[in-house]
Design a protein around this motif. Sequence first.
Motif, PDB file in Angstrom:
ATOM      1  N   LEU A  53       0.815  -1.217   0.000  1.00  9.38           N
ATOM      2  CA  LEU A  53       0.000   0.000   0.000  1.00  9.38           C
ATOM      3  C   LEU A  53       0.850   1.270   0.000  1.00  9.38           C
ATOM      4  CD1 LEU A  53      -2.785  -0.936   2.584  1.00  9.38           C
ATOM      5  CD2 LEU A  53      -2.949  -0.936   0.096  1.00  9.38           C
ATOM      6  N   LEU A  54       2.128   1.156   0.303  1.00  6.30           N
ATOM      7  CA  LEU A  54       2.990   2.332   0.418  1.00  6.30           C
ATOM      8  C   LEU A  54       3.342   2.905  -0.951  1.00  6.30           C
ATOM      9  CD1 LEU A  54       5.413   1.092   3.197  1.00  6.30           C
ATOM     10  CD2 LEU A  54       3.370   2.505   3.452  1.00  6.30           C
ATOM     11  N   ALA A  55       3.664   4.197  -0.961  1.00  7.22           N
ATOM     12  CA  ALA A  55       4.077   4.871  -2.192  1.00  7.22           C
ATOM     13  C   ALA A  55       5.397   4.282  -2.677  1.00  7.22           C
ATOM     14  CB  ALA A  55       4.225   6.363  -1.945  1.00  7.22           C
ATOM     15  N   GLU A  56       5.561   4.221  -3.987  1.00  6.46           N
ATOM     16  CA  GLU A  56       6.763   3.631  -4.568  1.00  6.46           C
ATOM     17  C   GLU A  56       7.972   4.552  -4.504  1.00  6.46           C
ATOM     18  OE1 GLU A  56       5.900   2.343  -8.517  1.00  6.46           O
ATOM     19  OE2 GLU A  56       4.449   0.863  -7.852  1.00  6.46           O
ATOM     20  N   SER A  57       7.760   5.856  -4.520  1.00  4.19           N
ATOM     21  CA  SER A  57       8.883   6.785  -4.506  1.00  4.19           C
ATOM     22  C   SER A  57       8.593   7.944  -3.561  1.00  4.19           C
ATOM     23  CB  SER A  57       9.140   7.322  -5.918  1.00  4.19           C
ATOM     24  OG  SER A  57       8.114   8.205  -6.298  1.00  4.19           O
ATOM     25  N   GLU A  58       9.640   8.714  -3.314  1.00  2.00           N
ATOM     26  CA  GLU A  58       9.501   9.870  -2.430  1.00  2.00           C
ATOM     27  C   GLU A  58       8.717  11.003  -3.089  1.00  2.00           C
ATOM     28  OE1 GLU A  58      13.386  11.058  -1.213  1.00  2.00           O
ATOM     29  OE2 GLU A  58      13.721   9.232  -0.077  1.00  2.00           O
ATOM     30  N   GLN A  59       8.578  10.951  -4.409  1.00  4.36           N
ATOM     31  CA  GLN A  59       7.912  12.014  -5.131  1.00  4.36           C
ATOM     32  C   GLN A  59       6.430  11.742  -5.368  1.00  4.36           C
ATOM     33  OE1 GLN A  59      10.889  10.634  -6.346  1.00  4.36           O
ATOM     34  NE2 GLN A  59      12.060  12.215  -5.337  1.00  4.36           N
ATOM     35  N   SER A  60       5.874  10.742  -4.698  1.00  4.82           N
ATOM     36  CA  SER A  60       4.473  10.424  -4.944  1.00  4.82           C
ATOM     37  C   SER A  60       3.796   9.906  -3.683  1.00  4.82           C
ATOM     38  CB  SER A  60       4.353   9.371  -6.044  1.00  4.82           C
ATOM     39  OG  SER A  60       4.881   8.141  -5.594  1.00  4.82           O
ATOM     40  N   ILE A  71     -17.883  10.116  -8.302  1.00  4.25           N
ATOM     41  CA  ILE A  71     -16.998  10.590  -9.361  1.00  4.25           C
ATOM     42  C   ILE A  71     -15.673   9.845  -9.211  1.00  4.25           C
ATOM     43  CG2 ILE A  71     -15.786  12.581 -10.297  1.00  4.25           C
ATOM     44  CD1 ILE A  71     -17.977  14.333  -9.001  1.00  4.25           C
ATOM     45  N   PRO A  72     -15.196   9.181 -10.262  1.00  3.31           N
ATOM     46  CA  PRO A  72     -13.927   8.451 -10.152  1.00  3.31           C
ATOM     47  C   PRO A  72     -12.768   9.384  -9.807  1.00  3.31           C
ATOM     48  CG  PRO A  72     -15.065   7.912 -12.203  1.00  3.31           C
ATOM     49  CD  PRO A  72     -15.811   9.026 -11.568  1.00  3.31           C
ATOM     50  N   LEU A  73     -11.947   8.967  -8.871  1.00  9.82           N
ATOM     51  CA  LEU A  73     -10.815   9.794  -8.457  1.00  9.82           C
ATOM     52  C   LEU A  73      -9.784   9.948  -9.562  1.00  9.82           C
ATOM     53  CD1 LEU A  73     -10.216   8.545  -4.818  1.00  9.82           C
ATOM     54  CD2 LEU A  73     -11.278  10.649  -5.548  1.00  9.82           C
ATOM     55  N   GLU A  74      -9.750   8.997 -10.477  1.00  5.85           N
ATOM     56  CA  GLU A  74      -8.799   9.075 -11.578  1.00  5.85           C
ATOM     57  C   GLU A  74      -9.043  10.297 -12.456  1.00  5.85           C
ATOM     58  OE1 GLU A  74     -10.503   6.317 -10.757  1.00  5.85           O
ATOM     59  OE2 GLU A  74      -8.939   4.927 -10.154  1.00  5.85           O
ATOM     60  N   ASP A  75     -10.266  10.851 -12.410  1.00  5.63           N
ATOM     61  CA  ASP A  75     -10.596  12.031 -13.198  1.00  5.63           C
ATOM     62  C   ASP A  75     -10.236  13.335 -12.490  1.00  5.63           C
ATOM     63  OD1 ASP A  75     -11.586  10.293 -15.088  1.00  5.63           O
ATOM     64  OD2 ASP A  75     -13.670  10.533 -14.474  1.00  5.63           O
ATOM     65  N   THR A  80      -4.550  13.045  -9.031  1.00  5.81           N
ATOM     66  CA  THR A  80      -3.674  12.234  -9.880  1.00  5.81           C
ATOM     67  C   THR A  80      -2.307  12.859 -10.133  1.00  5.81           C
ATOM     68  OG1 THR A  80      -4.711  13.139 -11.883  1.00  5.81           O
ATOM     69  CG2 THR A  80      -5.561  11.035 -11.040  1.00  5.81           C
ATOM     70  N   GLU A  81      -2.158  14.157  -9.906  1.00  9.85           N
ATOM     71  CA  GLU A  81      -0.850  14.792 -10.064  1.00  9.85           C
ATOM     72  C   GLU A  81       0.150  14.253  -9.051  1.00  9.85           C
ATOM     73  OE1 GLU A  81      -1.482  18.972  -9.715  1.00  9.85           O
ATOM     74  OE2 GLU A  81      -2.054  19.201 -11.808  1.00  9.85           O
ATOM     75  N   LYS A  82      -0.309  13.949  -7.853  1.00 11.51           N
ATOM     76  CA  LYS A  82       0.601  13.540  -6.785  1.00 11.51           C
ATOM     77  C   LYS A  82       0.423  12.099  -6.342  1.00 11.51           C
ATOM     78  CE  LYS A  82       1.051  18.224  -5.178  1.00 11.51           C
ATOM     79  NZ  LYS A  82       0.879  19.162  -4.106  1.00 11.51           N
ATOM     80  N   VAL A  83      -0.681  11.485  -6.714  1.00 12.99           N
ATOM     81  CA  VAL A  83      -0.953  10.106  -6.321  1.00 12.99           C
ATOM     82  C   VAL A  83      -0.728   9.205  -7.527  1.00 12.99           C
ATOM     83  CG1 VAL A  83      -2.691   8.500  -5.476  1.00 12.99           C
ATOM     84  CG2 VAL A  83      -2.620  10.814  -4.574  1.00 12.99           C
ATOM     85  N   ASN A  84       0.276   8.330  -7.434  1.00 15.90           N
ATOM     86  CA  ASN A  84       0.571   7.442  -8.562  1.00 15.90           C
ATOM     87  C   ASN A  84      -0.222   6.146  -8.507  1.00 15.90           C
ATOM     88  OD1 ASN A  84       2.369   9.294  -9.506  1.00 15.90           O
ATOM     89  ND2 ASN A  84       4.183   8.136  -8.996  1.00 15.90           N
ATOM     90  N   ASP A  85      -0.460   5.624  -7.319  1.00 18.43           N
ATOM     91  CA  ASP A  85      -1.150   4.344  -7.178  1.00 18.43           C
ATOM     92  C   ASP A  85      -2.460   4.534  -6.428  1.00 18.43           C
ATOM     93  OD1 ASP A  85       1.009   2.893  -8.323  1.00 18.43           O
ATOM     94  OD2 ASP A  85       2.083   3.059  -6.425  1.00 18.43           O
ATOM     95  N   ILE A 111      -7.608   6.673   2.262  1.00 19.06           N
ATOM     96  CA  ILE A 111      -6.410   6.599   3.099  1.00 19.06           C
ATOM     97  C   ILE A 111      -5.202   6.861   2.212  1.00 19.06           C
ATOM     98  CG2 ILE A 111      -5.092   5.186   4.701  1.00 19.06           C
ATOM     99  CD1 ILE A 111      -7.705   3.541   5.089  1.00 19.06           C
ATOM    100  N   LEU A 112      -4.453   7.907   2.549  1.00 18.71           N
ATOM    101  CA  LEU A 112      -3.285   8.319   1.780  1.00 18.71           C
ATOM    102  C   LEU A 112      -2.021   7.791   2.449  1.00 18.71           C
ATOM    103  CD1 LEU A 112      -2.622  10.133  -0.705  1.00 18.71           C
ATOM    104  CD2 LEU A 112      -2.198  11.973   0.926  1.00 18.71           C
ATOM    105  N   PHE A 113      -1.106   7.261   1.630  1.00 21.96           N
ATOM    106  CA  PHE A 113       0.141   6.684   2.133  1.00 21.96           C
ATOM    107  C   PHE A 113       1.337   7.367   1.482  1.00 21.96           C
ATOM    108  CE2 PHE A 113      -3.072   3.379   2.095  1.00 21.96           C
ATOM    109  CZ  PHE A 113      -2.933   2.767   3.333  1.00 21.96           C
ATOM    110  N   ASP A 114       2.403   7.507   2.265  1.00 20.15           N
ATOM    111  CA  ASP A 114       3.690   7.866   1.684  1.00 20.15           C
ATOM    112  C   ASP A 114       4.558   6.611   1.777  1.00 20.15           C
ATOM    113  OD1 ASP A 114       4.465   7.720   4.352  1.00 20.15           O
ATOM    114  OD2 ASP A 114       5.115   9.793   4.500  1.00 20.15           O
ATOM    115  N   GLN A 115       5.864   6.737   1.796  1.00 18.46           N
ATOM    116  CA  GLN A 115       6.717   5.555   1.854  1.00 18.46           C
ATOM    117  C   GLN A 115       6.831   4.971   3.253  1.00 18.46           C
ATOM    118  OE1 GLN A 115      10.319   6.935  -0.182  1.00 18.46           O
ATOM    119  NE2 GLN A 115       9.855   5.333  -1.660  1.00 18.46           N
TER     120      GLN A 115
END
Length: 136
Positions: A53-60, A71-75, A80-85, A111-115
Amino acid sequence: MIKKSWPFIIGLTLLAGCQNAEPKEESKPSTAQKEEKAPTKTKTNKSFPYPNLLAESEQSFALLVIGDQDIPLEDNKKITEKVNDILSLPELEMAQTAYPELNIKTEQAYILFDQAGVIFQNLKELTTYLEENKPN
């Protein structure tokens, strides 16, 4: 008999000599290939129970969405600018079964995750949080 064995002996000698004459050089990757394969240092939390569930990089960031969205979050470009997964689970029970240690209580959860782990849990303020906070 000796006349017939000489070609065989000479052939084996030449074959053995050719194999040992030139040592094979191991192919070394170019510096460009080395740079591509170099692992990036990450600050992943090895004690976090759900590293997928963790972010893959420090930039996301990574996001777990529970419940149906109108409304789909992908839109949503702010997300989507900061969330890759983005992982979506349609039911609270699925999320509680798959991730019991997150202690998810509400049917609609974001639920938002960083690394390192969970950093934020609230949709109403999620876009504001992402606008104000950049990934490390």
